[in-house]
Design an enzyme around this catalytic site. Structure first.
Site, PDB file in Angstrom:
ATOM      1  CE  LYS B  89       0.196  -0.829  -3.168  1.00 14.19           C
ATOM      2  NZ  LYS B  89      -0.768  -0.283  -4.156  1.00 14.19           N
ATOM      3  CD  GLU B 111       1.856  -0.646 -11.419  1.00 11.71           C
ATOM      4  OE1 GLU B 111       1.785  -1.614 -12.189  1.00 11.71           O
ATOM      5  OE2 GLU B 111       1.153  -0.531 -10.395  1.00 11.71           O
ATOM      6  CB  SER B 377      -2.955   0.502   4.085  1.00 11.49           C
ATOM      7  OG  SER B 377      -2.328   1.761   4.224  1.00 11.49           O
TER       8      SER B 377
END
Lengths: 254, 393
Positions: B89, B111, B377
Site C-alpha cells: 500500500k 478510506e 502483498s
C-alpha cells in the site's frame, strides 16, 4: 410543450420539493405527490432510492436506506405512478443515481417515464459529458428533460457548456456540500448567486441544497427562478408522516 | 488488444468518471496534471529516493524452495510484505502524497477497510507534515483496533463511517462526501485501483514498481525477465495491478487473479466479483460489481477485510472480460490453511489477503519448469488474532 418548460414560463417564484419514494412507508409515494400539489408546490422531485448516495447527507441517506428496506425499486415506483396523471398536473422529475437506471436499461427507463408522464430526470452521477456522448438522443426520443447541476466551483466555461446542453432549468447547488448540511446563506453564496444571475444563461436556474425555511427560500429566489427543498421536507415527513404536508409548505410559502 | 487505460479513461468498456458535478473540478484537476507531474524529473527523483530509503525498496524476489518442492513447480515470492508498514500500500501513498503536494493540497483524506491503507496514508502524512483524516467503517474500527491505534499515533484523525453497512464501501462513500464538502484544499488518496479516472491508472502507475523490479530481479536470478505466470490476490486490485502492469502485453506471461470466495461462491457470503458481479457503476467508475437486480450495491463477505469489496478495479474487469487474466476464487478455509502452510514451510506469516493467492496452488497444477511469481502483498502481523481464533493457537 413539456410541463417543466410551461411551469418555468409562469410569472412566479417556484417551490420544488424533493422526497424519497417509498418513505416513510412504501405506499406513501402517491399521497405525498398529491398532497404536495394540493398545498401549492410547483414541481416535485421523486427520489428513487440508492444504496450509496454519494451526493447526499445523512437525512436523505437514511430515508433511502429505509425506502429500499421497504421494498422500493424502479419497477415498484413505476407501478405506483402508473395512474398519477389522472390526479396530478404539476411537473414530476425523478431524481436518482445512475446505477439503478443503468440496470433497468436507460432506454426502457426513459420510455417508462414518458408512458407515465414523468417530465424529466436528475442523475447526479451521470456527468454532462457522458450524457452528451451516450444518452442525449434517448432523452430526446422520449421527450424527457435532463437537469444538470452546477456548483460554486464550476468554471464559467463549463457553465456555458451545461447551459448549451440543457433545455429546462439548471440546478444550482448553493455551496460545496452534500445535501442537508448548510443552514442559512452567507456573503459568499450571495456573491455566487449574483454572479450566475448576471451570466444571462438561456436556462433559468433553480437553487437547491441548504434551503430549509421561509427565510432561505426567499433569499434564494431573489436571485433565481425557484428553489428546491429536500432534507428539511424529508425530516418533516419522518416526524409527521405525509398527511399534514400543509403545515410544512405553509411555513415556507407564508 | 490494449490493456492500459485509453485517452478517455476507459479499459475497454470499463472505467470512466461517473461523478457528481461537485467533484468535477477536483477530478479534472488531477486528470489534467497527473501524467505531467509523474513525468517531472524532480518528482521521479523524490519518489524513487523515498521508495529506496524510506520504504526499503527494492523488495526481495525470493525463490521459495520448500513451497516449490511441495507443488512441484518454481515459485518466487515478491516480498512486498517487507516494505515499511507491512504491505504494498505504501508505494501508492508515497506517490499520491507527492502528487498532492505538487497540486498545492494541504489536507489529505483516505478510506480504509482493514486499516492497511489508512496506516500507509497516515504514515506519509506524518512524513510530510500534512493533516490526515481517515474514514473507516464503524464495524471495522471495532475489529481492527491495532491499526486504529497506529493511525492515531501517526497523528491521523480516524472518523467512523456510520452509514449503510458501516464497512469499507461506506468509508469510501464518506471520504467522497468529505471531498465534496472540501473541494479546494483537499486531496483524496484512494487506496486501490478503483474510483473515477484517473485514479485507477494513477494507482496502477505507482504500484507498477512491483513488476518493474520483478523483471530485472528475475533476469538476475534465472536469466530471463518473463516468468510463465504472475499471481496476485484481488479486492479492488492495487497489488494485482502493480504485479501485472509490465506483463500485460507480454503474451507468454499468464496472469492469474485470485478473488475471495468467502464461505463459497454460492453461499451468499462471498466477494468473488468476477463471478457474482455485473456491469455497473460504483464509486465513480463503470466496472463489475455485486448488486441486486434493481441495481442496489450489495455487501460482500470475506474473512479478509482487504478483499471485502463489492467491486473490482476497471482494469481487472477488462482483464476478466477479455480473458487476458484467469480468475480463481478461494474460500476462507483454503486461504487460512495456505497462510499456515507458508508459515511452516518458509518461515513467512502472510496477510490473509495474500494467503488467498497462495491457496491457488491447491487447485491449479503447473509444470515442474514453470516459473510462477506470487506477489506476497502483505505480512500477517495485523491478522494474528484471526489466525489465533481460527486455528485455536
Amino acid at each position: 410543450m413539456n410541463r417543466i418548460n410551461k411551469k418555468l414560463q409562469e410569472n412566479k417564484k417556484l417551490l420544488s420539493i424533493y422526497f424519497t419514494a417509498g418513505y416513510p412507508n412504501i405506499n406513501d409515494t402517491v399521497t405525498t405527490i398529491q398532497n404536495l400539489e394540493k398545498n401549492g408546490v410547483d414541481m416535485i422531485e421523486i427520489g428513487l432510492p440508492f444504496s450509496d448516495p454519494l451526493a447526499d447527507g445523512p437525512t436523505i441517506q437514511d430515508s433511502s436506506t429505509k425506502a429500499i428496506k421497504n421494498g422500493m425499486t424502479s419497477e415498484v415506483l413505476f407501478n405506483q405512478l402508473k395512474d398519477i396523471r389522472k390526479t396530478v398536473n404539476i411537473p414530476l422529475i425523478i431524481m436518482g443515481y445512475f446505477n439503478p437506471m443503468f440496470q433497468y436499461g436507460m432506454e426502457a427507463f426513459c420510455k417508462k417515464c414518458q408512458d407515465i408522464g414523468v417530465d424529466g430526470l436528475i442523475i447526479p452521477d451521470l456527468p454532462v459529458d457522458i450524457y452528451n456522448a451516450e444518452y442525449k438522443s434517448i432523452f430526446e426520443k422520449y421527450g424527457l428533460i435532463n437537469v444538470f447541476l452546477i456548483t460554486p466551483q464550476t468554471s464559467e466555461k463549463r457553465i456555458r457548456f451545461i447551459d448549451s446542453i440543457s433545455n429546462g432549468f439548471i440546478y444550482m447547488v448553493s455551496s460545496a456540500s452534500t445535501t442537508g448540511t448548510q443552514s442559512g446563506f452567507g456573503d459568499q453564496q450571495t456573491a455566487y448567486f449574483k454572479r450566475i444571475a448576471n451570466m444571462n444563461l438561456k436556462n433559468p436556474q433553480i437553487i437547491g441544497f441548504g434551503i430549509s425555511n421561509h427565510e432561505t427560500f426567499t433569499q434564494a429566489t431573489q436571485y433565481a427562478k425557484g428553489a428546491i427543498i429536500g432534507s428539511a421536507f424529508v425530516k418533516h415527513v419522518t416526524k409527521h408522516g405525509v398527511d399534514t404536508i400543509n403545515t410544512f409548505t405553509n411555513t415556507i410559502l407564508n | 488488444m490494449n490493456y492500459n487505460v485509453d485517452e478517455k479513461g476507459y479499459y475497454g468498456e470499463f472505467g470512466g468518471a461517473y461523478i457528481p458535478e461537485m467533484l468535477y473540478p477536483n477530478v479534472e484537476e488531477l486528470r489534467e496534471n497527473y501524467l505531467k507531474v509523474i513525468a517531472e524529473p524532480d518528482f521521479q527523483k523524490e519518489f524513487n529516493q523515498l521508495l529506496k530509503d524510506y520504504v526499503g525498496r527494492p523488495s526481495p524476489l525470493y525463490f521459495a524452495k520448500r513451497l516449490s518442492e511441495k507443488y512441484n513447480t518454481k515459485i518466487y515470492l515478491k516480498r512486498e510484505d517487507l516494505n515499511h508498514t507491512g504491505a504494498h500500500k505504501i508505494n501508492n501513498t508515497i506517490g499520491q502524497i507527492l502528487m498532492a503536494q505538487r497540486l498545492g493540497k494541504t489536507r489529505i483524506i483516505a478510506e480504509t477497510g482493514a486499516g492497511q491503507h489508512g496506516v500507509a496514508t497516515a504514515t506519509v502524512c506524518a512524513l510530510m507534515g500534512l493533516e490526515c483524516i481517515v474514514y473507516m467503517g464503524e464495524i471495522d474500527i471495532a475489529r481492527q483496533a491495532p491499526n486504529v491505534a497506529r493511525m492515531k499515533m501517526l497523528g491521523a484523525k480516524v472518523v467512523a463511517a456510520l452509514s449503510g453497512s458501516r464497512t469499507l464501501k461506506d468509508a469510501t462513500n464518506e471520504a467522497i462526501r468529505d471531498w465534496i464538502n472540501n473541494p479546494v484544499d483537499t486531496h483524496y488518496i484512494i487506496g486501490s485501483a478503483i474510483g473515477p479516472h484517473p485514479y485507477p491508472d494513477m494507482v496502477t502507475r505507482f504500484q507498477a514498481i512491483v513488476s518493474e523490479e520483478i523483471k530485472w530481479q528475475l533476469k538476475e536470478q534465472i536469466g530471463r525477465e518473463n516468468p510463465d505466470y504472475v499471481v496476485a490476490c484481488i479486492g479492488g486490485g492495487s497489488n494485482a495491478a502493480g504485479t501485472y502492469y509490465h506483463y500485460l502485453h507480454e503474451p507468454d506471461v499468464g496472469i492469474i487473479a485470485v478473488e475471495a470466495a468467502g464461505l463459497g461462491i454460492d453461499s451468499g457470503e462471498s466477494a468473488a466479483t468476477s463471478v457474482l458481479g455485473k456491469e455497473g457503476i460504483i464509486h465513480g467508475c463503470k466496472t463489475l460489481l455485486m448488486q441486486t437486480k434493481d441495481g442496489q450495491i450489495t455487501e460482500p463477505y470475506s474473512i479478509s477485510a482487504g478483499l471485502d469489496y463489492p467491486g473490482v478495479g476497471p482494469m481487472h474487469a477488462h482483464l476478466a472480460k477479455t480473458g487476458r487474466a484467469e480468475f480463481v476464487s478461494i474460500t476462507d478455509d483454503d486461504a487460512m490453511n495456505a497462510g499456515l502452510e507458508l508459515s511452516k514451510l518458509e518461515g513467512i506469516i502472510p496477510a490473509i489477503e495474500t494467503s488467498h493467492a497462495l491457496a491457488m496452488f491447491k487447485y491449479k497444477t503447473f509444470k515442474p519448469d514453470d516459473v510462477v511469481v506470487v506477489n506476497l502483498s502483505g505480512r500477517g502481523d495485523k491478522d494474528l488474532q484471526n489466525y489465533i481464533d481460527y486455528f485455536k493457537i
